[in-house]
Design a protein around this motif. Structure first.
Motif, mmCIF file in Angstrom:
data_model
loop_
_atom_site.group_PDB
_atom_site.id
_atom_site.type_symbol
_atom_site.label_atom_id
_atom_site.label_comp_id
_atom_site.label_asym_id
_atom_site.label_seq_id
_atom_site.Cartn_x
_atom_site.Cartn_y
_atom_site.Cartn_z
ATOM 1 N N ASP A 127 18.011 15.972 82.664
ATOM 2 C CA ASP A 127 18.521 16.806 81.572
ATOM 3 C C ASP A 127 19.452 17.897 82.073
ATOM 4 O O ASP A 127 20.504 18.157 81.474
ATOM 5 C CB ASP A 127 17.357 17.433 80.804
ATOM 6 C CG ASP A 127 16.547 16.408 80.034
ATOM 7 O OD1 ASP A 127 17.026 15.266 79.875
ATOM 8 O OD2 ASP A 127 15.433 16.742 79.591
ATOM 9 N N ILE A 128 19.095 18.580 83.170
ATOM 10 C CA ILE A 128 19.919 19.701 83.627
ATOM 11 C C ILE A 128 21.228 19.212 84.234
ATOM 12 O O ILE A 128 22.267 19.865 84.097
ATOM 13 C CB ILE A 128 19.143 20.591 84.629
ATOM 14 C CG1 ILE A 128 19.898 21.906 84.864
ATOM 15 C CG2 ILE A 128 18.908 19.875 85.943
ATOM 16 C CD1 ILE A 128 20.061 22.789 83.657
ATOM 17 N N ILE A 129 21.233 18.071 84.876
ATOM 18 C CA ILE A 129 22.483 17.517 85.403
ATOM 19 C C ILE A 129 23.429 17.207 84.254
ATOM 20 O O ILE A 129 24.615 17.556 84.299
ATOM 21 C CB ILE A 129 22.206 16.257 86.248
ATOM 22 C CG1 ILE A 129 21.529 16.641 87.569
ATOM 23 C CG2 ILE A 129 23.502 15.488 86.518
ATOM 24 C CD1 ILE A 129 21.021 15.448 88.362
ATOM 25 N N ALA A 130 22.914 16.572 83.217
ATOM 26 C CA ALA A 130 23.745 16.242 82.056
ATOM 27 C C ALA A 130 24.238 17.501 81.368
ATOM 28 O O ALA A 130 25.413 17.598 80.984
ATOM 29 C CB ALA A 130 22.952 15.379 81.079
ATOM 30 N N SER A 131 23.364 18.486 81.205
ATOM 31 C CA SER A 131 23.743 19.722 80.523
ATOM 32 C C SER A 131 24.794 20.496 81.309
ATOM 33 O O SER A 131 25.752 21.038 80.732
ATOM 34 C CB SER A 131 22.502 20.593 80.303
ATOM 35 O OG SER A 131 22.832 21.777 79.611
ATOM 36 N N SER A 132 24.642 20.556 82.617
ATOM 37 C CA SER A 132 25.617 21.270 83.452
ATOM 38 C C SER A 132 26.978 20.580 83.419
ATOM 39 O O SER A 132 28.025 21.237 83.380
ATOM 40 C CB SER A 132 25.104 21.365 84.893
ATOM 41 O OG SER A 132 23.913 22.110 84.953
ATOM 42 N N LYS A 133 26.954 19.262 83.430
ATOM 43 C CA LYS A 133 28.207 18.509 83.365
ATOM 44 C C LYS A 133 28.936 18.786 82.063
ATOM 45 O O LYS A 133 30.152 19.045 82.050
ATOM 46 C CB LYS A 133 27.926 17.013 83.505
ATOM 47 C CG LYS A 133 29.173 16.150 83.460
ATOM 48 C CD LYS A 133 28.816 14.673 83.627
ATOM 49 C CE LYS A 133 30.069 13.805 83.563
ATOM 50 N NZ LYS A 133 29.739 12.357 83.717
ATOM 51 N N VAL A 134 28.214 18.762 80.945
ATOM 52 C CA VAL A 134 28.819 19.044 79.642
ATOM 53 C C VAL A 134 29.351 20.469 79.605
ATOM 54 O O VAL A 134 30.444 20.737 79.089
ATOM 55 C CB VAL A 134 27.797 18.805 78.516
ATOM 56 C CG1 VAL A 134 28.329 19.330 77.182
ATOM 57 C CG2 VAL A 134 27.479 17.319 78.403
ATOM 58 N N PHE A 135 28.582 21.411 80.146
ATOM 59 C CA PHE A 135 29.018 22.806 80.170
ATOM 60 C C PHE A 135 30.347 22.947 80.909
ATOM 61 O O PHE A 135 31.280 23.605 80.421
ATOM 62 C CB PHE A 135 27.960 23.677 80.841
ATOM 63 C CG PHE A 135 28.333 25.135 80.897
ATOM 64 C CD1 PHE A 135 27.991 25.986 79.865
ATOM 65 C CD2 PHE A 135 29.027 25.646 81.981
ATOM 66 C CE1 PHE A 135 28.338 27.332 79.909
ATOM 67 C CE2 PHE A 135 29.389 26.978 82.039
ATOM 68 C CZ PHE A 135 29.043 27.821 80.998
ATOM 69 N N LEU A 136 30.463 22.333 82.084
ATOM 70 C CA LEU A 136 31.693 22.446 82.863
ATOM 71 C C LEU A 136 32.861 21.749 82.178
ATOM 72 O O LEU A 136 33.999 22.228 82.232
ATOM 73 C CB LEU A 136 31.480 21.862 84.257
ATOM 74 C CG LEU A 136 30.593 22.698 85.193
ATOM 75 C CD1 LEU A 136 30.291 21.919 86.471
ATOM 76 C CD2 LEU A 136 31.262 24.031 85.521
ATOM 77 N N GLU A 137 32.582 20.652 81.527
ATOM 78 C CA GLU A 137 33.655 19.928 80.838
ATOM 79 C C GLU A 137 34.173 20.684 79.627
ATOM 80 O O GLU A 137 35.356 20.562 79.272
ATOM 81 C CB GLU A 137 33.159 18.545 80.403
ATOM 82 C CG GLU A 137 32.944 17.579 81.561
ATOM 83 C CD GLU A 137 32.323 16.276 81.105
ATOM 84 O OE1 GLU A 137 31.848 16.212 79.947
ATOM 85 O OE2 GLU A 137 32.291 15.320 81.915
ATOM 86 N N ASN A 138 33.316 21.467 78.991
ATOM 87 C CA ASN A 138 33.678 22.104 77.729
ATOM 88 C C ASN A 138 33.943 23.598 77.825
ATOM 89 O O ASN A 138 34.290 24.230 76.825
ATOM 90 C CB ASN A 138 32.579 21.869 76.687
ATOM 91 C CG ASN A 138 32.478 20.409 76.292
ATOM 92 O OD1 ASN A 138 33.442 19.793 75.856
ATOM 93 N ND2 ASN A 138 31.305 19.840 76.462
ATOM 94 N N THR A 139 33.761 24.158 79.010
ATOM 95 C CA THR A 139 34.001 25.586 79.171
ATOM 96 C C THR A 139 35.464 25.821 79.475
ATOM 97 O O THR A 139 35.988 25.337 80.485
ATOM 98 C CB THR A 139 33.135 26.164 80.307
ATOM 99 O OG1 THR A 139 31.764 25.996 79.969
ATOM 100 C CG2 THR A 139 33.427 27.654 80.495
ATOM 101 N N GLU A 140 36.128 26.561 78.603
ATOM 102 C CA GLU A 140 37.516 26.934 78.857
ATOM 103 C C GLU A 140 37.543 27.954 79.979
ATOM 104 O O GLU A 140 36.695 28.834 80.060
ATOM 105 C CB GLU A 140 38.150 27.537 77.603
ATOM 106 C CG GLU A 140 38.293 26.558 76.455
ATOM 107 C CD GLU A 140 39.000 27.177 75.259
ATOM 108 O OE1 GLU A 140 39.414 28.344 75.389
ATOM 109 O OE2 GLU A 140 39.107 26.509 74.231
ATOM 110 N N ARG A 141 38.528 27.816 80.835
ATOM 111 C CA ARG A 141 38.655 28.781 81.912
ATOM 112 C C ARG A 141 38.881 30.164 81.312
ATOM 113 O O ARG A 141 39.768 30.338 80.467
ATOM 114 C CB ARG A 141 39.831 28.434 82.832
ATOM 115 C CG ARG A 141 39.637 27.127 83.577
ATOM 116 C CD ARG A 141 38.430 27.179 84.502
ATOM 117 N NE ARG A 141 38.351 25.979 85.332
ATOM 118 C CZ ARG A 141 37.336 25.682 86.112
ATOM 119 N NH1 ARG A 141 36.293 26.469 86.155
ATOM 120 N NH2 ARG A 141 37.346 24.591 86.838
ATOM 121 N N PRO A 142 38.106 31.184 81.727
ATOM 122 C CA PRO A 142 38.300 32.516 81.175
ATOM 123 C C PRO A 142 39.681 33.063 81.511
ATOM 124 O O PRO A 142 40.343 32.613 82.443
ATOM 125 C CB PRO A 142 37.210 33.348 81.874
ATOM 126 C CG PRO A 142 36.245 32.338 82.411
ATOM 127 C CD PRO A 142 37.047 31.114 82.708
#
Length: 206
Positions: free
Chosen positions: A182-197
């Motif tokens: 679960d955490i691997i999948a969640s982290s991957k989604v987070f990185l894919e969807n986080t716009e660079r600040p």
């Protein structure tokens, strides 16, 4: 999750690894003082912590340590999960644990002068002791818990923690494996969807 897991979940991006490693030591909006990818790592660290604390499997694992540690049971759970990641490393990476730890050390030292003061203080000792690599042994877990109890408010119930780890090892391993999916999948989604600040000029955190 503790240091090894945070580094592992950074998708092998050096600056994200730096941010993820220092996340506990960068409060509030101070993350904006760092370069974009380090900011992403700090935000990923916060995401991982929030996800972990709310996850029912992690809560179940931490429950084995509650009698000895009470409100600090989750802190011990983080250490135990880092131990299980190190012990089962080959299930999660094609790179050897030693190689990954060596790489992580080089990346962190390359950015040493931009690290928060508290991280500058403990990083040389963490590297010298090979703590990230030694998480894979019971002795490494014991050493980490004793260091933490001597330098923080964590109660010194290390013997209890090791007894619980040994007693429930098979169950904890199964819980950890489910959680990691679960955490691997969640982290991957987070990185894919986080716009660079938005970029900010870096200034060292004081």
């Amino acid at each position: 999750m503790n240091y090894l897991a945070h580094l592992y979940l950074s998708n092998n991006d050096p600056l994200v690894m730096v941010g993820n490693f220092i996340g506990d030591h960068v409060k509030g909006r101070r993350f904006l003082r760092y370069p974009d990818s380090v900011q992403t790592g700090i935000l990923l660290h916060r995401h991982i912590d929030t996800f972990t604390d709310a996850h029912p499997v992690f809560r179940e694992s931490s429950g084995y340590f509650r009698d000895g540690y009470r409100r600090y049971a989750g802190v011990v759970g983080d250490i135990i999960y880092d131990h299980l990641l190190a012990a089962k490393w080959n299930n999660y990476s094609d790179e050897s644990l030693k190689s990954f730890v060596n790489k992580s050390h080089r990346i962190l030292m390359r950015h040493y002068f931009t690290l928060p003061p508290r991280v500058k203080q403990f990083l040389p000792f963490l590297i010298k002791s090979r703590r990230l690599e030694n998480y894979q042994t019971f002795e490494g877990v014991e050493r980490t818990l004793r260091i933490m109890s001597a330098n923080s408010s964590l109660p010194d119930h290390t013997d209890f923690a090791l007894e619980q780890l040994e007693k429930h090892y098979i169950t904890l391993t199964g819980q950890f494996n489910r959680f990691m999916t679960d955490i691997i999948a969640s982290s991957k989604v987070f990185l894919e969807n986080t716009e660079r600040p938005q970029s900010f000029e870096h200034t060292e955190v004081s």
